[in-house]
Design an enzyme around this catalytic site. Structure first.
Site, PDB file in Angstrom:
ATOM      1  N   LYS A  35      -1.397  12.910 -15.562  1.00  0.00           N
ATOM      2  CA  LYS A  35      -1.243  11.486 -15.287  1.00  0.00           C
ATOM      3  C   LYS A  35      -1.938  10.644 -16.365  1.00  0.00           C
ATOM      4  O   LYS A  35      -1.390   9.652 -16.849  1.00  0.00           O
ATOM      5  CB  LYS A  35      -1.816  11.142 -13.919  1.00  0.00           C
ATOM      6  CG  LYS A  35      -1.654   9.679 -13.525  1.00  0.00           C
ATOM      7  CD  LYS A  35      -2.508   9.312 -12.328  1.00  0.00           C
ATOM      8  CE  LYS A  35      -2.008   9.946 -11.064  1.00  0.00           C
ATOM      9  NZ  LYS A  35      -2.775   9.481  -9.860  1.00  0.00           N
ATOM     10  N   PHE A 156      -6.612  -5.592  -0.526  1.00  0.00           N
ATOM     11  CA  PHE A 156      -5.561  -6.090   0.364  1.00  0.00           C
ATOM     12  C   PHE A 156      -4.267  -6.259  -0.439  1.00  0.00           C
ATOM     13  O   PHE A 156      -3.645  -7.316  -0.433  1.00  0.00           O
ATOM     14  CB  PHE A 156      -5.982  -7.413   1.007  1.00  0.00           C
ATOM     15  CG  PHE A 156      -7.264  -7.316   1.790  1.00  0.00           C
ATOM     16  CD1 PHE A 156      -7.266  -6.826   3.082  1.00  0.00           C
ATOM     17  CD2 PHE A 156      -8.467  -7.702   1.230  1.00  0.00           C
ATOM     18  CE1 PHE A 156      -8.449  -6.721   3.814  1.00  0.00           C
ATOM     19  CE2 PHE A 156      -9.652  -7.604   1.940  1.00  0.00           C
ATOM     20  CZ  PHE A 156      -9.647  -7.111   3.235  1.00  0.00           C
ATOM     21  N   GLY A 264       5.830   1.789   7.839  1.00  0.00           N
ATOM     22  CA  GLY A 264       5.569   3.035   7.113  1.00  0.00           C
ATOM     23  C   GLY A 264       4.620   2.740   5.968  1.00  0.00           C
ATOM     24  O   GLY A 264       3.836   1.790   6.022  1.00  0.00           O
ATOM     25  N   CYS A 267      -0.580   2.831   3.970  1.00  0.00           N
ATOM     26  CA  CYS A 267      -1.758   2.217   4.620  1.00  0.00           C
ATOM     27  C   CYS A 267      -1.692   2.207   6.139  1.00  0.00           C
ATOM     28  O   CYS A 267      -2.553   2.792   6.807  1.00  0.00           O
ATOM     29  CB  CYS A 267      -1.939   0.789   4.108  1.00  0.00           C
ATOM     30  SG  CYS A 267      -2.403   0.701   2.358  1.00  0.00           S
ATOM     31  N   ARG A 334       6.134   7.290   1.382  1.00  0.00           N
ATOM     32  CA  ARG A 334       5.231   7.814   2.412  1.00  0.00           C
ATOM     33  C   ARG A 334       5.516   7.156   3.760  1.00  0.00           C
ATOM     34  O   ARG A 334       5.526   5.952   3.889  1.00  0.00           O
ATOM     35  CB  ARG A 334       3.776   7.594   1.996  1.00  0.00           C
ATOM     36  CG  ARG A 334       3.324   8.553   0.912  1.00  0.00           C
ATOM     37  CD  ARG A 334       1.940   8.227   0.410  1.00  0.00           C
ATOM     38  NE  ARG A 334       1.922   7.027  -0.435  1.00  0.00           N
ATOM     39  CZ  ARG A 334       0.837   6.576  -1.067  1.00  0.00           C
ATOM     40  NH1 ARG A 334      -0.316   7.224  -0.924  1.00  0.00           N
ATOM     41  NH2 ARG A 334       0.900   5.498  -1.828  1.00  0.00           N
TER      42      ARG A 334
END
Length: 439
Positions: A35, A156, A264, A267, A334
């Site tokens: 990465k 956030f 979904g 978080c 995810r």
């Protein structure tokens, strides 16, 4: 100010690129050498609007953003260290803090002068205290006396608008225990503070709780409106109109009140499970949080049953799934609703054709067991289809040519799981239409 960021995932990379753009020297560190090498050559491992240009500018033009896989280099070349590693949910709902404490141990083993260690990762209440104790223990073993501060600075960031969210956040939360640490973090966010962005200064544990409470409330709004949508379908009311009218009340607000297949992403699912686990560890079951999780689970089953009723001979049916990511503007799959939908259809031996402008690569890589046909556009995905299912409201699927679609499909069935289209508009082209919470 020299800043190192441990973890170059979604939060770490956005944080690093934005801070470099603010004029700071930033070194992003990750143990994943592949990465890091990709990033050094300007290859971004995630899709996030505006991020690639930001990274390229600060790597190639300003030189303020660099990457390394050497933790010692990251510690030696920083005054401030942000921790932005993953904290995934374990099977029992608790958070896996293995990567976080591995990073803390590595930092402490190389730490020889004052560091402000700022936690961006979402961590359970009390983790800040545990970090402080872990650092003290390792310094004692090293027979070293080194000053340090631990600060909680929760993120956030919304996937799809993360760069804008970092630059212009709704609020900045700083959990600090002394003036020295507080001054350092306020200096980092000086530009935003001068613009009048609200600043919340509190203790570490309260800052940790603010992150969880915020996500739990937003997820609860989603589950609430989805439960209303089920009732609306049963009694013949229109959940979209109900949602719109509710949102006009300033005490409620319109955000996160869109009926659909459920929440979904990276978080909400893990953070609510973590809150449930934290509550249980304290001898209390948070009932609203548990219900939010249960309703979200039930919602995907509700949607799957809705789909099945339109597949008269599932084993011979071709089904189109438009959208794989859990929301538009990201390639993150995810806990995407698309995955259980596809699994349930494959269990019925249906043939699945899918389209997503950004998330197809991740789906192929992360779920090679799903035998689906990947298509390059919504129309090739819809050719010969017995049922089109709109799962993710990408721009490309929110402006479909239904005259063209009608000529391509085997059966004109359109299930709009995001209530993007006006039902009468779609029905006007001869399609059977169904949304969520309305017909």
């Amino acid at each position: 100010m020299n800043i190192s960021i441990i973890g170059t995932g979604y939060v770490g990379l956005v944080t690093g690129a934005c801070l470099a753009d603010f004029g700071m020297q930033v070194l992003c560190m990750d143990m994943d050498e592949e990465k890091i090498n990709m990033l050094k050559y300007g290859i971004i491992p995630i899709y996030e609007p505006g991020l690639e240009k930001l990274v390229e500018n600060n790597v190639c033009n300003t030189g303020r953003l660099k990457f390394t896989s050497d933790i010692k280099e990251a510690v030696d070349n920083s005054d401030v260290i942000f921790i932005a590693v993953g904290t995934p949910a374990l099977d029992d709902g608790t958070s896996d803090l293995g990567s976080l404490f591995c990073a803390i141990r590595s930092i402490t083993l190389h730490m020889d002068c004052y560091k402000a260690i700022i936690t961006k990762s979402t961590v359970p209440l009390g983790t800040g205290r545990r970090i402080q104790q872990e650092i003290k223990n390792i310094l004692l073993q090293r027979n070293k006396t080194v000053e340090f501060d631990v600060v909680s600075n929760p993120e956030f960031l919304r996937e799809g608008s993360a760069v804008a969210d970092f630059v212009n956040p709704d609020r900045i939360v700083i959990g600090a225990e002394n003036e020295r640490a507080l001054k350092i973090v306020k200096k980092i966010y000086e530009m935003q503070i001068k613009k009048g962005i609200p600043l919340v200064i509190t203790d570490i544990k309260t800052a940790e709780m603010i992150k969880y409470a915020s996500n739990a409330f937003l997820a609860s709004k989603i589950s609430f409106i989805n439960e209303i949508a089920v009732i609306c379908e049963l009694c013949g009311a229109n959940a979209v109109t109900v949602s719109r009218a509710m949102g006009l009340d300033h005490r409620i607000g319109a955000a996160f009140l869109n009926p659909g297949p459920g929440y979904g992403g990276s978080c909400f699912p893990k953070d609510l499970k973590a809150m449930l686990g934290m509550g249980r560890s304290l001898g209390y079951i948070p009932k609203i949080i548990k219900s939010t999780i249960d309703v979200n689970h039930n919602q995907i089953n509700f949607v799957i049953q809705k789909i099945k009723k339109y597949l008269f001979e599932a084993a011979t049916s071709t089904v189109t799934v438009l959208g794989l990511s859990f929301k538009p503007g990201t390639d993150d799959i995810r806990d995407s609703p698309a995955i259980p939908i596809i699994r349930s259809l494959l269990d019925l031996n249906a043939r699945i054709k899918v389209y997503d402008p950004k998330a197809a690569v991740n789906m192929k890589k992360q779920h090679p067991e799903l035998e689906v046909h990947y298509c390059s556009d919504p129309y090739s995905a819809s050719e010969g289809s017995d049922c089109i299912i709109l799962v993710t409201e990408w721009e490309e699927v929110c402006n479909l040519d239904f005259n063209k679609l009608k000529l391509l499909v085997a059966s004109p069935v359109f299930l709009d799981l995001r209530n993007v289209y006006d039902p009468d508009y779609v029905k006007g082209f001869g399609f059977i239409y169904e949304g969520v919470g309305r017909k």
